[in-house]
Design an enzyme around this catalytic site. Structure first.
Site, short mmCIF file in Angstrom:
data_model
loop_
_atom_site.label_atom_id
_atom_site.label_comp_id
_atom_site.label_asym_id
_atom_site.label_seq_id
_atom_site.Cartn_x
_atom_site.Cartn_y
_atom_site.Cartn_z
N GLY A 43 19.42 103.00 -10.92
CA GLY A 43 19.24 102.56 -9.54
C GLY A 43 18.27 101.40 -9.42
O GLY A 43 18.32 100.62 -8.46
N SER A 44 17.38 101.23 -10.41
CA SER A 44 16.43 100.13 -10.37
C SER A 44 17.00 98.85 -10.97
O SER A 44 16.36 97.81 -10.94
CB SER A 44 15.14 100.50 -11.11
OG SER A 44 14.41 101.45 -10.37
N SER A 85 11.08 99.26 -11.83
CA SER A 85 11.25 100.69 -12.06
C SER A 85 10.66 101.40 -10.85
O SER A 85 9.45 101.29 -10.60
CB SER A 85 10.55 101.16 -13.33
OG SER A 85 10.58 102.58 -13.37
N SER A 87 10.12 104.56 -10.22
CA SER A 87 9.09 105.55 -10.57
C SER A 87 7.96 104.90 -11.36
O SER A 87 6.83 105.37 -11.33
CB SER A 87 9.70 106.67 -11.42
OG SER A 87 10.19 106.12 -12.64
N THR A 90 9.98 104.84 -16.46
CA THR A 90 11.24 104.85 -17.23
C THR A 90 11.02 104.21 -18.60
O THR A 90 10.59 103.06 -18.70
CB THR A 90 12.35 104.15 -16.43
OG1 THR A 90 12.52 104.89 -15.22
CG2 THR A 90 13.67 104.10 -17.18
N ARG A 135 18.00 104.81 -6.38
CA ARG A 135 19.26 104.15 -6.05
C ARG A 135 19.38 103.84 -4.57
O ARG A 135 20.07 102.90 -4.18
CB ARG A 135 20.45 104.99 -6.52
CG ARG A 135 20.52 106.38 -5.93
CD ARG A 135 21.58 107.18 -6.66
NE ARG A 135 21.76 108.53 -6.12
CZ ARG A 135 20.97 109.55 -6.36
NH1 ARG A 135 19.91 109.39 -7.13
NH2 ARG A 135 21.22 110.74 -5.84
N GLU A 214 26.39 109.52 -9.09
CA GLU A 214 25.11 110.15 -8.78
C GLU A 214 25.10 110.88 -7.44
O GLU A 214 24.46 111.92 -7.31
CB GLU A 214 23.98 109.10 -8.80
CG GLU A 214 23.71 108.56 -10.20
CD GLU A 214 22.58 107.54 -10.23
OE1 GLU A 214 21.43 107.92 -9.97
OE2 GLU A 214 22.85 106.35 -10.50
N HIS A 230 43.80 91.90 -18.78
CA HIS A 230 44.17 91.63 -20.17
C HIS A 230 44.10 92.88 -21.02
O HIS A 230 44.29 92.82 -22.23
CB HIS A 230 43.25 90.55 -20.76
CG HIS A 230 43.42 89.23 -20.09
ND1 HIS A 230 44.40 88.33 -20.43
CD2 HIS A 230 42.77 88.68 -19.03
CE1 HIS A 230 44.33 87.27 -19.66
NE2 HIS A 230 43.35 87.47 -18.78
N LYS A 322 16.01 113.19 -19.14
CA LYS A 322 14.70 112.55 -19.29
C LYS A 322 13.70 113.53 -19.91
O LYS A 322 12.90 113.15 -20.75
CB LYS A 322 14.19 112.03 -17.93
CG LYS A 322 14.90 110.74 -17.47
CD LYS A 322 14.29 110.18 -16.19
CE LYS A 322 14.98 108.88 -15.77
NZ LYS A 322 14.49 108.31 -14.52
#
Ligand code: F6R
Length: 329
Positions: A43-44, A85, A87, A90, A135, A214, A230, A322
């Site tokens: 989301g970042s 980021s 938070s 990350t 996000r 998400e 293609h 995580k």
């Protein structure tokens, strides 16, 4: 999550760059740099993707995005690095930011805090408002990084205020549009959405896929024209085996060649039983398209989450991963 997504236009108006960021941006513009690398995950990352595609044919130097641990070797001290980021914790972003610092790149940081804020101490840091899911903070992040990029690149500033006002107007008028977010969500029930974008709508198609993943907790995919015609087009031979919902994001900027390709691709999808949807929002400018489609499809993901009776807010599996990775390092 619904109210966060509904606040999209309002958040777009929130961007204010602080003095240190403005001064450093101006300094980079004057001295001249070789490129800009936008670093961030999930989301970042998406605001950077949208901005890079939006500016792609106006920027005289490369504007690239990077998602991973170690920056590519061409990012040297003549490149500016913008790390995002939400938070600030990350792994990949922290590691890429560290490599930017060790290479002597000028850096800019957008975060609510975490280790990234500590690592970026003494350099320009734009503090993001807390309380969102990363996000959902896309418009907030974009309202900071787009003007920052335009200053460094010496480009005319995009009027995000009026783009936001247009989005507000548009969202009051869904019912008069060929599709509402709710209708599209209903069509997507029990199907695997495939969002197909072109040019500036390529990252928007990717964003839509991520939001389906998400928020609505469904598998979804994205691809890009002309490339998809293609390879992916051969996959339509299996359309009868999988419940696919191809959604073609149509731009008013399409030239004749692109329009022909879209139409021919759509025909082949239909002939093979994939029943594609042509999504046209009738928006006037590139920025309105980039943001308007994003807003519309974000709402679709919320509607789909509600129809599926899942919580769009929680991301248990991302958190679980995580945690697992933290244990192994
Ligand atoms: C959660 C989300 C994720 C995070 C990603 C990176 O809402 O969208 O994709 O954005 O895990 O975390 P941050 O944004 O904190 O760097």
């Amino acid at each position: 999550m619904r109210s966060m997504v509904e606040g999209f236009p309002l958040m777009l108006k929130a961007g204010r760059l602080d003095k240190t960021t403005l001064e450093e941006a101006e300094h980079n513009r004057q001295k001249g740099i070789d490129g800009i690398c936008l670093v961030g995950m999930g989301g970042s990352a998406i605001a950077g993707e949208i901005c890079a595609a939006y500016l792609s044919d106006r920027s005289a130097i490369p504007v690239v995005t990077f998602q991973g641990y170690t920056l590519p070797p061409f990012v040297n001290e003549r490149w500016a690095v913008i790390a995002v980021s939400y938070s600030g914790d990350t792994d990949e972003t922290l590691s890429a930011f560290e490599s930017a610092q060790s290479r002597g790149c000028p850096t800019f940081t957008f975060t609510t805090g975490g280790d990234l804020e500590k690592q970026a101490k003494g350099t320009p840091i734009q503090k993001l408002t807390t309380g969102f899911q990363p996000r959902a903070a896309l418009p907030l992040i974009l309202s900071g990084i787009l003007p920052l990029l335009e200053i460094i690149l010496n480009l005319q500033r995009t009027d995000l205020e009026s783009a936001a006002t247009d989005l507000e107007r548009m969202s009051k008028d869904w019912e008069n549009m060929p599709f509402t977010p709710k209708q599209l969500a209903k069509d997507a029930m029990g199907k695997i959405p495939l969002f197909v974008g072109w040019k500036h709508l390529t990252p928007v198609a990717y964003r839509a896929r991520c939001q389906m993943n998400e928020n609505a907790k469904v598998m979804a995919f994205n691809s890009e024209l002309p490339e998809a015609s293609h390879n992916e087009i051969e996959g339509t031979a299996s359309c009868g085996e999988f419940p696919l919902l191809p959604v073609f994001l149509r731009s008013t900027e399409e030239d004749q060649k692109t329009r022909n390709r879209f139409e021919a691709t759509l025909e082949i999808f239909s002939k093979n039983g994939c029943n594609p949807m042509n999504l046209e929002l009738g928006l006037r400018s590139r920025i309105q398209e980039s943001l308007g489609f994003t807003f519309f499809l974000d709402l679709v993901s919320i509607e789909l989450a509600e129809l599926r009776d899942v919580d769009p807010l929680e991301v248990k599996r991302i958190t679980e991963l995580k945690k697992k990775l933290r244990k192994t390092t």
